[in-house]
Design a protein around this motif. Sequence first.
Motif, short mmCIF file in Angstrom:
data_model
loop_
_atom_site.label_atom_id
_atom_site.label_comp_id
_atom_site.label_asym_id
_atom_site.label_seq_id
_atom_site.Cartn_x
_atom_site.Cartn_y
_atom_site.Cartn_z
N TYR A 498 0.82 -1.20 0.00
CA TYR A 498 0.00 0.00 0.00
C TYR A 498 0.86 1.26 0.00
O TYR A 498 0.47 2.30 -0.55
N LYS A 499 2.07 1.17 0.60
CA LYS A 499 2.98 2.31 0.59
C LYS A 499 3.55 2.53 -0.82
O LYS A 499 3.67 3.66 -1.30
N ILE A 500 3.92 1.42 -1.47
CA ILE A 500 4.43 1.52 -2.84
C ILE A 500 3.35 2.04 -3.77
O ILE A 500 3.62 2.85 -4.67
N ALA A 501 2.11 1.60 -3.54
CA ALA A 501 0.99 2.08 -4.37
C ALA A 501 0.90 3.60 -4.29
O ALA A 501 0.75 4.29 -5.32
N GLN A 503 3.26 5.68 -3.60
CA GLN A 503 4.44 6.30 -4.20
C GLN A 503 4.38 6.33 -5.73
O GLN A 503 5.11 7.10 -6.35
N VAL A 504 3.55 5.49 -6.31
CA VAL A 504 3.45 5.50 -7.79
C VAL A 504 2.09 6.00 -8.27
O VAL A 504 1.70 5.77 -9.41
N GLY A 505 1.35 6.69 -7.37
CA GLY A 505 0.15 7.39 -7.83
C GLY A 505 -1.16 6.64 -7.66
O GLY A 505 -2.17 7.03 -8.27
N TYR A 506 -1.20 5.59 -6.83
CA TYR A 506 -2.45 4.84 -6.63
C TYR A 506 -2.91 5.00 -5.19
O TYR A 506 -2.19 4.66 -4.24
N GLN A 507 -4.11 5.51 -5.02
CA GLN A 507 -4.66 5.69 -3.68
C GLN A 507 -5.35 4.43 -3.18
O GLN A 507 -5.51 4.23 -1.99
N ASP A 508 -5.78 3.57 -4.11
CA ASP A 508 -6.47 2.32 -3.77
C ASP A 508 -5.48 1.18 -3.91
O ASP A 508 -5.09 0.80 -5.02
#
Length: 535
Positions: A498-501, A503-508
């Motif tokens: 969820y942290k990597i998400a 960092q690459v522009g994904y909130q979900d």
Amino acid sequence: MDKYKVILVDDEEEVIDVIERKIHWDMLGFDVVGSANNGVKALELVEKLQPDVVITDIKMPYMDGLELSRRLNNDYQNIHIIIFTGFDEFEYAKEAVHLEIEEYMLKPINALELSDCLKRVKNSLDKEREEKLNVEKLANYFNASLPVLQTNLFVSLIEGRVSESDYEKFLAAYQIDMKGPLYCCAVFHTSEHHVPDGMNPLLLSMSVEQQIKDRIADTWTCQVFTYLGNTVLIIEIASEDAMSELTDACDRFCRWAYRVMGAVVTAGIGRVCDSLLNINNSYEGAREAVSYRVLYGTQRAINIAEIAPKEQKAAVQYEDANMHELIKSIYLGKRDAIEGAVHDEIEKLHRSAQTMNRYKLTLMEMVGTFYRFCANNFIDFDNFSGGISNPYEKVPEMDEVTLTAWLIDTSMAISEELKNARNNTSRRMVTDAQNMIVGRYMEPDLSLDTVCSELGVSNSYFSSVFKKETGKSFISYLTDYRMDHAANLILETNEKSYKIAEQVGYQDANYFSYVFKKRFGMSPSKYRTEHTGNK
């Protein structure tokens, strides 16, 4: 008649399989062209397959059926929607009446009930199609054209035949109330060579014009009329920033006209002007843009200000009427068209030049036309004149064979320079977009709309250029870039998914995992295990 296309959407594959097997789609006049297990994938299929009917469940991951219906109503208002719902969801679903759902059906699905439902939907679709293509209605519309005086005035304006002294008088007399502050012209060309069976080309063109009035003129303040077989719009523009939005609206209409009516429509958008008195310049630009369909394709909108290099702010003037076809062929860049236009010019030259003095004067005028054309397009003609130091003196001395070869070679050289300028502009625009992705991929709201707004171009033009240059759509390119970066973070850090998400522009995080698995064939956690050996 072609069958209506259906997409099935349900997160349970067995439900989709049962529906496909138990319904006699062919007999009912439908064809299941695809299926999806969530609303996100369904939207991708809708864009690709352009269905007439979407049958969807409510409860699904990533995007439920009601949100999917909301998106479809916003972007594809002609699609009919059928929703499946459990008994405990029924009242909740019925509250969403503003979504204009065609039918609600309770699970488990009964094949007979669904067949009856599809019959009702088909009747609605048949009536819509019949209404659009009803020959009697089109004939009546043809007879009820725009008031003659208004149409004549608009034709005179786009032909540049209204004097400044008469301009205000005519606008008042014919009750033309267009306040601007800016104006532009759009030309819609309907092909006579791609007409549905049994349809008269003229009536099809009239039907397209009626739909333009219903779908575009209803949103934009404009005047609509027919001229030289095309539908012409003179449009009020609040600011030049609105041109991208207008181009996209015309582009959506062209694709809709082909899908629903079978009409091959190309829209040309001219440059902005600050007075109706100068609308003829915008009209010439719009006509020129339509002619570019041989390069950019039909069923789309082409904005002349976007396909020409950014530096070319001065529109080409067509006062050189005798070389109009040659100038047009130079813009299009087709050698056979240039050769044909040159031979026509040589033939006209011999036919009209009665004396040697007149012959030489005409050739000098042709050289002058080249100079003006190049100046209008920020090109130095001396660089493309074949090394002739003084064309005004040397060209009139050429024999016919030498003159013909010089005209062809010079025209081709200028055409190549224009093409290179267009390509350089396209590459710069794509590079700017790629740099924007590199610098801002971590922003959740980075989108096609964001990029086009900052670059000042329409979505339709940018999308076609970006895909031509990169081989991918903008969204696919952005997604791949984000996923590649996410893969590196998974291998190089111990961060949670969820942290990597984030960092690459994904909130979900769930949607991030779904997209990651779609790209790499496995979940983020399994990807880390497979490549690092860490449990």
